[in-house]
Motif scaffolding. Structure first.
Motif: not given
Length: 335
Positions: A34-41, A77-81
């Motif tokens: 399992v890998v977690i990605l943290e995504l941001a603008d 609101r700065r990142r999705y996970r």
């Protein structure tokens, strides 16, 4: 199936929404597969808001589109996970993410959308199987902060392969039961449903056999109205085939582009749209993920998904075009 009766959630916009490009800020290995990605603008701006149960669609470098539940904090609101389980027997999306995921990777993202909204209730039972913990995490945090009692039963093959154990243990106000198959077998789903309190609602997400057992147990107890399910794979016979004996041809007009297409009896609407180059974000292509939801402007669709409730189907305002067909000779879609 996702029964949203009693929810105050507003259904998210449908296919055709603008895609944003987000940057992978951080990659975390949460479990062996399992890998977690943290995504941001990339410019540091706020991301669109979301509520527990929402998902986003990621467009991978290969062009594949895959859906993943948001498992972070809606207040951030700065990142999705998102968390991605590597599935060697899958269709290649998870393998690709595990191969290419690295800080700095830019990914087109569509959403968030929510077909699995959290309803108002005084008491909650959450049942997670493996990576099915991901949409439930924000729900558990939300109901815990609101002061509602909750219980999580989290099953997996091996404890060391189960992601987010530390996080669920830290959630407020509830009870967590971890059921590792190699230690104690499977959760007693029948017993859990039979022991439900009068005001408890149930949220379940996980592999098909677990959800089938959950549905069967709720049916035996006459409490299917309490059940809210999200699937990560097709539901066997619960998902109608893309084409069936007795299907007839129909015509589809795409209002935005002006295209008029013919859908033969032996082909799916989704395949005809893809062949014509219509930009619909297909992911599961089996009617359970919700990526291809499209507004219906005229005509009556033949719904074959496991997402819309009976009331939503009767409203004739949207359909999932990967498996849906038409009950009228002509459909007009907002594409």
């Amino acid at each position: 199936m996702s029964n949203s009766a009693g929810s105050t959630e507003v259904r998210s916009p449908v296919a055709g929404d603008a895609t944003q490009r987000l940057i992978v800020e951080r990659v975390i290995h949460a479990a062996p597969e399992v890998v977690i990605l943290e995504l941001a603008d990339a410019a540091g701006g706020n991301l669109p808001p979301w509520q527990p149960g929402a998902h986003i669609d990621l467009k991978l470098p290969s062009g594949k589109v895959r859906q993943y539940s948001l498992c972070g904090d809606p207040e951030n609101r700065r990142r999705y996970r998102v968390a991605v389980l590597r599935e060697a027997a899958g269709r290649g999306g998870s393998e690709e993410i595990h191969a290419v995921a690295a800080p700095g990777l830019m990914l087109p993202v569509l959403g968030p959308r929510n077909h699995f909204p959290l309803v108002e209730a005084p008491d909650f039972l959450f049942l997670a199987g493996g990576i099915g913990i991901t949409p439930l995490l924000p729900m558990i945090r939300h109901v815990g902060r609101a002061g509602h009692p909750w219980r999580l039963v989290y099953g997996g093959r091996r404890r060391e392969a189960m992601a987010f154990l530390d996080e669920v243990a830290a959630c407020e106000g509830g009870e967590v039961q971890v059921v590792a198959q190699d230690e104690s077998g499977h959760p007693d789903i029948g017993g859990l449903i039979a022991a439900l309190g009068p005001d408890t609602v149930v949220y379940g997400c996980g592999p098909g056999p677990m959800l089938a057992a959950l549905e069967a147990a709720a049916d035996r107890q006459g409490c299917t109205w309490r059940l809210h399910i999200e699937r990560f794979s097709a539901a066997g016979e619960a998902v109608a085939p893309s084409t069936e004996a007795g299907d007839v041809p129909f015509e589809v007009e795409l209002r935005q582009s002006g295209l008029v297409l013919q859908v033969p009896a032996d082909r799916t609407l989704g395949s005809v749209l893809e062949e014509a180059g219509v930009p619909v974000p297909f992911s599961c292509q089996e009617g359970y993920c919700g990526s291809c939801e499209t507004r219906v402007l005229d005509g009556v669709p033949d719904h074959r998904d496991t997402i819309l409730t009976d009331d939503e189907k009767a409203a004739v305002t949207a359909m999932f075009v990967c498996v849906g067909r038409a009950r009228t000779p002509r459909l007009v879609l907002d594409l």
